[in-house]
Design a protein around this motif. Structure first.
Motif, PDB file in Angstrom:
ATOM      1  N   ASP A   1     -25.995  -8.167   0.365  1.00 30.31           N
ATOM      2  CA  ASP A   1     -24.529  -8.189   0.270  1.00 30.31           C
ATOM      3  C   ASP A   1     -23.834  -7.776   1.567  1.00 30.31           C
ATOM      4  O   ASP A   1     -22.632  -7.974   1.709  1.00 30.31           O
ATOM      5  N   ASN A   2     -24.575  -7.242   2.541  1.00 32.98           N
ATOM      6  CA  ASN A   2     -23.939  -6.889   3.820  1.00 32.98           C
ATOM      7  C   ASN A   2     -24.171  -7.955   4.906  1.00 32.98           C
ATOM      8  O   ASN A   2     -23.878  -7.715   6.076  1.00 32.98           O
ATOM      9  N   ALA A   3     -24.709  -9.106   4.520  1.00 35.49           N
ATOM     10  CA  ALA A   3     -25.035 -10.132   5.529  1.00 35.49           C
ATOM     11  C   ALA A   3     -23.765 -10.690   6.167  1.00 35.49           C
ATOM     12  O   ALA A   3     -22.735 -10.847   5.503  1.00 35.49           O
ATOM     13  N   LYS A   4     -23.864 -10.967   7.457  1.00 37.22           N
ATOM     14  CA  LYS A   4     -22.737 -11.582   8.172  1.00 37.22           C
ATOM     15  C   LYS A   4     -23.270 -12.676   9.080  1.00 37.22           C
ATOM     16  O   LYS A   4     -24.129 -12.426   9.928  1.00 37.22           O
ATOM     17  N   PHE A   5     -22.744 -13.876   8.870  1.00 36.94           N
ATOM     18  CA  PHE A   5     -23.213 -15.034   9.628  1.00 36.94           C
ATOM     19  C   PHE A   5     -22.147 -15.458  10.634  1.00 36.94           C
ATOM     20  O   PHE A   5     -20.956 -15.326  10.377  1.00 36.94           O
TER      21      PHE A   5
ATOM     22  N   VAL B   1     -20.609 -13.471   0.468  1.00 40.47           N
ATOM     23  CA  VAL B   1     -19.974 -14.217  -0.635  1.00 40.47           C
ATOM     24  C   VAL B   1     -19.571 -15.609  -0.161  1.00 40.47           C
ATOM     25  O   VAL B   1     -19.826 -16.619  -0.823  1.00 40.47           O
ATOM     26  N   GLU B   2     -18.975 -15.655   1.036  1.00 37.06           N
ATOM     27  CA  GLU B   2     -18.578 -16.965   1.576  1.00 37.06           C
ATOM     28  C   GLU B   2     -19.811 -17.832   1.851  1.00 37.06           C
ATOM     29  O   GLU B   2     -19.802 -19.042   1.618  1.00 37.06           O
ATOM     30  N   ALA B   3     -20.877 -17.189   2.330  1.00 35.54           N
ATOM     31  CA  ALA B   3     -22.108 -17.942   2.617  1.00 35.54           C
ATOM     32  C   ALA B   3     -22.688 -18.534   1.333  1.00 35.54           C
ATOM     33  O   ALA B   3     -23.155 -19.678   1.315  1.00 35.54           O
TER      34      ALA B   3
ATOM     35  N   SER C   1     -29.351 -19.229  -1.156  1.00 38.61           N
ATOM     36  CA  SER C   1     -29.564 -19.503  -2.581  1.00 38.61           C
ATOM     37  C   SER C   1     -29.084 -18.352  -3.454  1.00 38.61           C
ATOM     38  O   SER C   1     -28.706 -18.558  -4.585  1.00 38.61           O
ATOM     39  N   LYS C   2     -29.095 -17.104  -2.940  1.00 37.69           N
ATOM     40  CA  LYS C   2     -28.506 -16.026  -3.728  1.00 37.69           C
ATOM     41  C   LYS C   2     -28.237 -14.787  -2.889  1.00 37.69           C
ATOM     42  O   LYS C   2     -28.797 -14.610  -1.807  1.00 37.69           O
ATOM     43  N   ILE C   3     -27.351 -13.930  -3.459  1.00 34.53           N
ATOM     44  CA  ILE C   3     -27.026 -12.636  -2.835  1.00 34.53           C
ATOM     45  C   ILE C   3     -27.611 -11.546  -3.710  1.00 34.53           C
ATOM     46  O   ILE C   3     -27.501 -11.610  -4.938  1.00 34.53           O
TER      47      ILE C   3
END
Ligand code: CO8
Length: 258
Positions: free
Chosen positions: A124-128, A169-171, A178-180
């Motif tokens: 949930d903390n991923a940033k692309f 969420v946007e990703a 495929s999931k968070i």
């Protein structure tokens, strides 16, 4: 198992877990990381005991891009001569399945590396982001192509032209992953998925991967013909006979891998 300067490797039964390990540079990708990844992925592909691979980074960064400090001094002639970073194409040619488990920053080459995976699971903390424009360049490891195919033209242009980051969420809404999952569950969730994949008949796993990948490279007609022929081909495997017999006999299948 080989030792790597920039990677940590763990074996979880039939699953190989590879961690990018340059914490001082937020796992920025340099030529050593590339050499290590090529070696580790080739070793995985060649090992009949290993059936799925998970690539992850740290909680703070999957990878914050190509190493800007290494690229700073490189001009066109040098990059062209050494075909700089073209070796990442070898990672995409891995025949067996692999998952990217992404936490924290996945920027530039980090986002591009994650997009090379067959499946992406994100914390949930991923940033692309594809922020290369901010340092005077552009994606160089497939981002302009893979991001556009994943999220569509408008969002890909938005990401590349503004250099902004996209959260988990946007990703997910944009079909980049495929999931968070919550951060603490990222690696266990990726290993669980990998174990499921590892329990499948290995030739069928490769065939399924080849079919889906061809959807990006061919016309619909060619892809469907390839799918049907490969399906036909799988009927010649022992695992097809075993899988269908096990179904009819209401028992678990025992895969031979041939
Ligand atoms: N390269 C080199 N070092 C990096 C990189 C990077 N991409 N990212 C972070 N680092 C280093 C920092 O320099 C810093 O090192 P030091 O402590 O020695 O100064 C350390 O990692 C920690 O970083 P920060 O202090 O900046 O950490 P913050 O939490 O403040 O910020 C950010 C985190 C937002 C991720 C920030 O570090 C950042 O913006 N990084 C750069 C992101 C970026 O621009 N990435 C794209 C790079 S270009 C690229 O990927 C092109 C790919 C195609 C190449 C193929 C060519 C053919």
């Amino acid at each position: 198992m080989a030792d790597y300067e920039t990677l940590l490797i763990e074996r979880h039964d039939a699953v190989t877990l590879v961690r990018l390990n340059r914490p001082q540079a937020l796992n920025a990708l340099n030529t050593q990381v590339l050499a290590d990844l090529i070696h580790a992925f080739a070793a995985y592909d060649a090992d009949p005991e290993q059936r799925c691979l998970v690539l992850t980074g740290s909680e703070k960064a999957f990878a914050a891009g190509a190493d800007i400090k290494q690229m700073q001094a490189k001009g066109f002639a040098e990059m062209y001569a050494e075909n700089f970073f073209a070796g990442f194409e070898q990672v995409t040619r891995t025949r067996k399945p692999w998952i990217a488990a992404v936490a924290g920053f996945a920027l530039g080459g980090g986002c591009e590396l994650a997009m090379m995976a067959d499946i992406m699971i994100v914390a949930d903390n991923a940033k692309f982001g594809q922020p290369e424009i901010k340092i005077g360049v552009a994606p160089g490891m497939g981002g302009s192509q893979r991001l556009t195919r994943a999220v569509g033209k408008s969002k890909a242009m938005d990401m590349c032209l503004t250099g902004r980051m996209m959260d988990a969420v946007e990703a997910e809404k944009g079909n980049l992953c495929s999931k968070i999952v919550p951060l603490a569950e990222l690696v266990p969730a990726a290993l669980d998925m990998a174990k499921t994949i590892a329990s499948m008949p290995p030739l069928a796993a490769i065939a399924n991967k080849e079919m889906v990948n061809l959807a990006f490279e061919s016309t619909l007609g060619t892809g469907i013909l390839f799918e049907r022929r490969l399906f036909n081909g799988l009927t010649a495997t022992d695992d097809k006979a075993e899988g269908m017999t096990a179904f009819v006999e209401k028992r678990a299948a025992n895969w031979a891998g041939r």
